[in-house]
Design a protein around this motif. Structure first.
Motif, PDB file in Angstrom:
ATOM      1  N   LEU A 332      33.514  32.705  41.033  1.00  0.00           N
ATOM      2  CA  LEU A 332      34.242  31.357  41.409  1.00  0.00           C
ATOM      3  C   LEU A 332      35.088  30.996  40.365  1.00  0.00           C
ATOM      4  O   LEU A 332      35.931  30.344  40.974  1.00  0.00           O
ATOM      5  CB  LEU A 332      32.750  30.295  41.317  1.00  0.00           C
ATOM      6  CG  LEU A 332      31.887  30.644  42.265  1.00  0.00           C
ATOM      7  CD1 LEU A 332      30.513  29.740  41.975  1.00  0.00           C
ATOM      8  CD2 LEU A 332      32.365  30.241  43.585  1.00  0.00           C
ATOM      9  N   ILE A 386      34.221  26.372  47.492  1.00  0.00           N
ATOM     10  CA  ILE A 386      33.889  26.762  45.843  1.00  0.00           C
ATOM     11  C   ILE A 386      33.252  25.637  45.456  1.00  0.00           C
ATOM     12  O   ILE A 386      32.127  25.985  44.497  1.00  0.00           O
ATOM     13  CB  ILE A 386      35.423  26.801  45.077  1.00  0.00           C
ATOM     14  CG1 ILE A 386      36.217  28.054  45.838  1.00  0.00           C
ATOM     15  CG2 ILE A 386      35.167  26.859  43.833  1.00  0.00           C
ATOM     16  CD1 ILE A 386      37.582  28.293  45.170  1.00  0.00           C
ATOM     17  N   VAL A 408      30.798  31.662  48.868  1.00  0.00           N
ATOM     18  CA  VAL A 408      31.643  32.525  48.086  1.00  0.00           C
ATOM     19  C   VAL A 408      32.377  33.364  49.028  1.00  0.00           C
ATOM     20  O   VAL A 408      33.673  33.142  48.862  1.00  0.00           O
ATOM     21  CB  VAL A 408      30.965  33.503  47.126  1.00  0.00           C
ATOM     22  CG1 VAL A 408      31.933  34.328  46.585  1.00  0.00           C
ATOM     23  CG2 VAL A 408      30.209  32.721  45.995  1.00  0.00           C
TER      24      VAL A 408
END
Length: 672
Positions: A332, A386, A408
């Motif tokens: 991330l 995100i 993701v």
């Protein structure tokens, strides 16, 4: 006086009758109608059956034919000459013996060719004639004489091979022992060699694509059996391991994410079960033919390999999924940085797009006109994904790991698309200018390909005519569109042209290769045909000029070569590859025929020279070998006629004369 005259008259009549009446009716040599011919009428039905039984037993046991003939007299010929002429008239061969008996003349002849004697000597044949046949004839036992001749011939081979005592057996025992020892060593060596060969075959089988039945067809049956045994074990272990790992992984990222992997495992289980079912059929008590066994083994290997590939296809994705869950925070952070970088490109891209609109028509920019706006949409979606992923990564609840993976991956995809869109805007100006500049040459290249396709199609004889026709039509349409709309959408026109040209070039290359292959095969066929015809003609001439000494093996090879040559010529138009194979086969057969003919001629020359010692009648050797005069040189002798008394016979038009003497002739005849 009157009585005396009557008695004298009767005496004269009796004398005249005695002088006129023959003692025994002579019968000339004739063609024997059957194995036992009783023209003398000395056998009743039972005796005739007994003789026939002995003759049949001789043929059954030794494949030697004994012909028995009873006549009244051989006069005026001798017993042997009458028998020889009857033998010739009856077309008897090397395996035919004859016993001729003149019952009233009390003469006989018993002639046995060396081949029919089974390797026995002339003395052994004479022993049968003098000590078994002749005593029965002396006693008037016509049946016993014939049976003695048949039994004597049957016993010749046993007499020839009989031992002379225990001492004669010792060398045989030693030889037998050595043979047994050699056989044992040979068997052990052969077994080890088979084992090594089997191991090599199994290793080679494991390198073959197990999902391809055609590839498995070349694997030996034993190696295929071992391959099937090992592959079901390996795949079953893989299925079991995957099942256990999947159960644990489902707890990490949820059942929804695990479903596609679970389907792969279940499909692999079903396919593997089919393999086990076939394996059970192979292992049951019902035997299969080699062909059935190969088919079943192939099904086992293919099914197991397909099951294995079901799992392999998902392995990488499965591992990535687990890594994604474990490394989510780092992933991330990387995505956030990429979001910042791509967002910074929005304003420059918008400026570039505005400038492009001042240089080119809107139609030329149709493919990139909305790229900046679309990229903004993808960036907003990535930012949201995100943020959601960070929320899920902070929670320890395993059931929500599946949504984490989705978030993701969604962010990754959105950022990738946004970057591609902005890249297209950046490169649009150079791409359009390049398309405008190169469009004329692209049209010319494509038109050249169209012309080549028309030429190939006009020439005909291609296997891909329909496909090439469709590609030519597509190229014509692309050229027309480029010439009409190229200025409004040069990128689109250029793309369509290059695609059509590439398709056309691919098919034209195939057509050219096909024609080259056909021409190359044609040249190969012409060469193979010329070679085969030359060799057939050469060997045929060789045999023709040496026909007196060339045996059947060489002639058989030559005959088969001629048949192969005819097959080559017949298939020249329909299947040139098979035609070449037939022509090459003819050449190979003629080479074998030549070698066999050479051996026959050399053997005949040695036989002739050994008989004549290189002098005297040896000047006839060339004529005999060439078949100009006939002798029995092929059977190891150099004489014509029965019993070795004849000379050479001229060769002329007509059927085969057959063997004149059948090799050496044993036996003889006389009075009894």
């Amino acid at each position: 006086m009157r009585l005396a005259r009557v008695l004298s008259l009767l005496a004269a009549i009796l004398t005249a009758v005695t002088l006129v009446a023959p003692v025994a009716a002579a019968e000339p040599p004739f063609r024997l109608p059957d194995y036992v011919t009783d023209n003398a009428g000395v056998l009743d039905d039972g005796q005739l059956a007994n003789v026939q039984h002995a003759v049949d037993a001789l043929y059954r046991d030794r494949h030697v034919r004994l012909w028995v003939v009873y006549v009244d007299s051989f006069a005026p010929k001798t017993a042997v000459s009458w028998t020889e002429e009857t033998r010739r008239a009856s077309d008897l061969s090397d395996q035919d013996a004859i016993l001729a008996i003149a019952t009233k003349q009390r003469s006989y002849a018993f002639l046995v060719p060396s081949a029919a004697a089974g390797g026995a000597t002339s003395a052994q044949v004479d022993n049968v004639r003098l000590n078994q046949v002749e005593p029965a004839l002396h006693n008037g036992d016509w049946t016993g004489a014939a049976i003695a001749a048949a039994n004597g011939l049957a016993g010749l081979s046993a007499t020839k091979t009989g031992g002379s005592g225990v001492s004669a057996l010792i060398p045989l025992v030693i030889i037998a022992g050595l043979i047994v020892l050699a056989v044992v060593v040979l068997l052990l060596w052969s077994r080890r060699r088979r084992q090594k060969r089997h191991e090599a075959e199994v290793a080679a089988a494991k390198r073959v694509d197990p999902t391809d039945p055609n590839a498995l067809a070349s694997v030996p049956l034993d190696a295929l059996d071992e391959l099937s045994r090992s592959i079901v074990v390996d795949v079953d272990n893989a299925v079991r391991t995957s099942t256990n790992e999947l159960a644990l992984a489902a707890e990490d990222f949820g059942q929804q994410q695990a479903d596609r992997f679970n389907r792969a495992v279940e499909n692999a289980k079903v396919t593997l079960q089919q393999a086990f079912n076939v394996r059970q059929q192979l292992d049951d008590a019902i035997p299969e033919t080699p062909a059935q066994r190969r088919d079943l083994l192939t099904r086992v290997v293919v099914a197991a390999a397909q099951a294995n590939r079901e799992l392999d296809a998902q392995t990488e994705a499965f591992h990535e999924l687990r890594d994604l869950v474990l490394n989510a925070p780092d992933r991330l952070d990387g995505l956030t940085q990429k979001l910042v970088d791509v967002s910074a490109r929005i304003d420059p891209a918008q400026a570039t797009l505005t400038q492009l609109h001042t240089e080119f028509a809107d139609t030329a920019l149709a493919s990139v006109a909305r790229n900046v706006a679309a990229a903004k949409e993808r960036l907003d979606f990535a930012d949201h994904s995100i943020s959601r992923a960070r929320e899920l990564a902070a929670k320890p609840v395993s059931g929500e790991q599946g949504e984490l993976v989705d978030s993701v991956r969604s962010a990754e995809s959105a950022l990738q698309q946004a970057g591609s869109m902005l890249d297209a805007v950046d490169s649009a100006a150079s791409d359009i200018r390049h398309a405008v500049a190169t469009l004329p040459s692209a049209i010319a290249d494509t038109q050249q390909g169209i012309n080549q396709a028309v030429a190939q199609l006009t020439q005909g004889g291609l296997s891909n005519t329909d496909e090439l026709t469709a590609a030519r039509d597509a190229a014509v349409a692309a050229v027309t569109a480029a010439q009409t709309d190229g200025t409004s959408d040069p990128l689109g026109a250029f793309t369509q042209l290059t695609q059509a040209d590439a398709d056309l070039d691919r098919l034209l290359a195939g057509a050219a290769e096909e024609r080259d292959t056909a021409e190359r095969l044609g040249r190969s066929f012409d060469q193979a045909l010329f070679t085969a015809q030359s060799r057939v003609r050469s060997v045929s001439d060789y045999i023709d000029t040496r026909r007196g000494s060339v045996g059947p093996e060489a002639r058989t090879r030559l005959n088969e070569a001629v048949r192969q040559l005819e097959a080559a010529q017949a298939k020249q138009k329909t299947n040139v590859t098979e035609a070449i194979a037939h022509a090459n086969g003819a050449s190979m057969l003629t080479a074998q025929a030549q070698q066999l003919a050479n051996s026959d001629v050399q053997s005949a020359q040695r036989t002739y020279m050994n008989h004549h010692g290189g002098v005297g009648g040896s000047s006839n050797m060339g004529a005999v070998i060439g078949g100009l005069i006939l002798g029995n040189i092929l059977s190891g002798g150099v004489r014509g006629g029965l019993g070795g008394g004849g000379g050479w016979t001229s060769s002329t038009y007509g059927g085969s004369q057959g063997p004149a003497a059948g090799g050496d002739m044993f036996g003889g005849g006389g009075r009894f």
